[in-house]
Motif scaffolding. Structure first.
Motif, short mmCIF file in Angstrom:
data_model
loop_
_atom_site.label_atom_id
_atom_site.label_comp_id
_atom_site.label_asym_id
_atom_site.label_seq_id
_atom_site.Cartn_x
_atom_site.Cartn_y
_atom_site.Cartn_z
N ARG A 24 0.84 -1.21 0.00
CA ARG A 24 0.00 0.00 0.00
C ARG A 24 0.88 1.25 0.00
O ARG A 24 1.87 1.36 0.70
CB ARG A 24 -0.90 0.01 1.23
N TYR A 25 0.43 2.22 -0.78
CA TYR A 25 1.08 3.53 -0.82
C TYR A 25 0.52 4.39 0.31
O TYR A 25 -0.68 4.43 0.53
CB TYR A 25 0.80 4.20 -2.16
N GLN A 26 1.38 5.05 1.03
CA GLN A 26 0.92 5.86 2.16
C GLN A 26 1.90 7.00 2.41
O GLN A 26 3.12 6.80 2.39
CB GLN A 26 0.79 5.01 3.42
N LEU A 27 1.35 8.20 2.61
CA LEU A 27 2.19 9.32 2.96
C LEU A 27 2.80 9.08 4.34
O LEU A 27 2.23 8.38 5.17
CB LEU A 27 1.37 10.62 2.96
N PRO A 28 3.97 9.69 4.61
CA PRO A 28 4.63 9.42 5.89
C PRO A 28 3.82 9.94 7.06
O PRO A 28 2.88 10.74 6.91
CB PRO A 28 5.96 10.17 5.75
N LEU A 42 -3.25 18.62 -1.90
CA LEU A 42 -3.68 17.27 -2.24
C LEU A 42 -3.44 16.28 -1.12
O LEU A 42 -4.02 15.20 -1.10
CB LEU A 42 -2.97 16.79 -3.51
N ALA A 43 -2.58 16.63 -0.17
CA ALA A 43 -2.32 15.73 0.95
C ALA A 43 -3.56 15.50 1.80
O ALA A 43 -3.63 14.51 2.55
CB ALA A 43 -1.19 16.27 1.83
N TRP A 44 -4.54 16.37 1.69
CA TRP A 44 -5.81 16.14 2.40
C TRP A 44 -6.44 14.84 1.92
O TRP A 44 -7.21 14.21 2.64
CB TRP A 44 -6.77 17.30 2.16
N TYR A 45 -6.16 14.47 0.68
CA TYR A 45 -6.79 13.28 0.09
C TYR A 45 -5.83 12.10 0.03
O TYR A 45 -6.10 11.10 -0.64
CB TYR A 45 -7.31 13.62 -1.31
N GLY A 46 -4.69 12.19 0.73
CA GLY A 46 -3.80 11.05 0.87
C GLY A 46 -3.17 10.59 -0.41
O GLY A 46 -2.23 11.19 -0.92
N ALA A 47 -3.69 9.50 -0.97
CA ALA A 47 -3.06 8.85 -2.12
C ALA A 47 -3.09 9.69 -3.39
O ALA A 47 -2.49 9.31 -4.38
CB ALA A 47 -3.71 7.49 -2.37
N ASP A 48 -3.81 10.83 -3.39
CA ASP A 48 -3.82 11.68 -4.58
C ASP A 48 -2.46 12.35 -4.80
O ASP A 48 -2.21 12.89 -5.86
CB ASP A 48 -4.91 12.76 -4.46
N VAL A 49 -1.60 12.33 -3.79
CA VAL A 49 -0.26 12.87 -3.94
C VAL A 49 0.63 11.75 -4.49
O VAL A 49 0.78 10.71 -3.87
CB VAL A 49 0.30 13.35 -2.58
N PHE A 50 1.23 11.98 -5.66
CA PHE A 50 2.08 10.95 -6.25
C PHE A 50 3.53 11.35 -6.06
O PHE A 50 3.97 12.41 -6.53
CB PHE A 50 1.77 10.78 -7.73
N VAL A 51 4.29 10.51 -5.39
CA VAL A 51 5.70 10.81 -5.11
C VAL A 51 6.63 9.91 -5.89
O VAL A 51 7.85 10.02 -5.76
CB VAL A 51 5.99 10.68 -3.60
N GLY A 52 6.10 9.00 -6.70
CA GLY A 52 6.94 8.11 -7.49
C GLY A 52 6.53 6.66 -7.32
O GLY A 52 5.71 6.31 -6.47
N PRO A 54 7.16 2.48 -6.54
CA PRO A 54 7.83 1.81 -5.43
C PRO A 54 9.35 1.76 -5.59
O PRO A 54 10.08 1.81 -4.59
CB PRO A 54 7.22 0.41 -5.44
N ASP A 55 9.83 1.69 -6.83
CA ASP A 55 11.28 1.67 -7.05
C ASP A 55 11.89 3.05 -6.80
O ASP A 55 13.02 3.16 -6.31
CB ASP A 55 11.60 1.22 -8.47
N ASP A 56 11.15 4.10 -7.17
CA ASP A 56 11.68 5.46 -7.03
C ASP A 56 11.56 5.99 -5.61
O ASP A 56 12.39 6.79 -5.16
CB ASP A 56 10.95 6.41 -7.98
N ALA A 57 10.50 5.60 -4.90
CA ALA A 57 10.25 6.13 -3.54
C ALA A 57 9.82 5.00 -2.62
O ALA A 57 8.68 4.96 -2.16
CB ALA A 57 9.20 7.22 -3.60
N PRO A 58 10.70 4.04 -2.34
CA PRO A 58 10.31 2.87 -1.54
C PRO A 58 9.86 3.21 -0.13
O PRO A 58 9.10 2.45 0.47
CB PRO A 58 11.58 2.01 -1.52
N GLU A 59 10.29 4.35 0.41
CA GLU A 59 9.90 4.71 1.77
C GLU A 59 8.42 5.03 1.89
O GLU A 59 7.87 5.08 3.00
CB GLU A 59 10.73 5.90 2.26
N PHE A 60 7.73 5.22 0.76
CA PHE A 60 6.30 5.53 0.79
C PHE A 60 5.44 4.28 0.60
O PHE A 60 4.21 4.38 0.53
CB PHE A 60 5.95 6.56 -0.29
#
Length: 246
Positions: A24-28, A42-52, A54-60
């Protein structure tokens, strides 16, 4: 598989193993205001923020252990050749369906399990100009996600769960007191992946039949007639849900 009585009877037995996991993708973590400051509105809506990816941003991204589900299922069937044109069969099988759903209290409901019993026939006639297939079936499913039908949104459901206080003023007006969300006994309703704040589980029994008659291609023409009917009986236990909203 196997054959018996000179090939008139055939059997097939199978075993299947399923293992499913969800990443699952999740903001920190941190407060919502901190996330809005860092990622924007867009962070109000959680997953609507795209940070990359899984390979580009595994911490998310992370696997959720509570959504790891596995099962072993079985199937067994017999086919009997009535004549050169008609076969009849009987089949019994179990099934598994992964579910990432929660119930109204935020509990993962787990996988759906089932058992199917089926009897049918397949064949052809008139020198293979026509083919026919038909089946009668009964399917038992357990732990099926069931949405309680009403128009209440999550806030209204939480107010019901948590006994919102209504004060009567001296002039007779009503003063609705907000429920203290920080109270230790405050009951938060589940949201899950699909807003499951009105969801419980049910057992379902489906019975029905299907029949298909097909005219195979003749002089460039092909036709098909199909008839089917299914009845679904759902059994739900509303006791726990009713206790919360009473």
């Amino acid at each position: 598989n196997g054959t018996y009585f000179g090939g008139k009877l055939r059997s097939l037995i199978g075993v299947r193993e399923d293992e499913t996991a969800l990443k699952r993708y999740q903001l920190p973590g941190g407060s919502l205001s901190d996330r809005v400051d860092e990622f924007g509105e867009l962070a109000w809506y959680g997953a609507d923020v795209f940070v990359g990816s899984p390979d580009d941003a595994p911490e998310f991204y992370s696997y959720l252990p509570e959504l790891d589900q596995s099962a072993t299922t079985y199937s067994a069937g017999l086919v009997y050749q009535v004549n050169d044109a008609i076969n009849v069969y009987i089949n019994n099988s179990t099934s598994f369906r992964w579910q990432g759903s929660e119930d109204f209290l935020g509990r993962i409901i787990g996988s759906q399990d089932g058992e199917t019993r089926e009897f049918g026939l397949k064949g052809s006639f008139l020198d293979n100009k026509f083919s026919i297939s038909g089946a009668a079936f009964e399917i038992d499913r357990g732990n099926v996600a069931f949405r309680v039908s009403n128009a209440n949104n999550q806030t209204a459901i939480e107010e019901l769960f948590n006994d919102r206080v209504i004060l009567i003023e001296e002039d007779g007006s009503l003063d609705y007191q907000d429920v203290d969300r920080s109270a230790p006994n405050y009951q938060v309703t589940g949201m899950g992946l699909n807003q499951e704040f009105r969801q419980i589980t049910a057992d379902e029994l489906s019975t029905g039949y299907e029949l298909t008659l097909q005219m195979n291609r003749t002089a460039g023409l092909q036709a098909r007639i199909a008839v089917s009917h299914t009845e679904v009986e759902s059994s739900v236990d509303l006791a726990e849900y009713a206790e919360q909203v009473a």
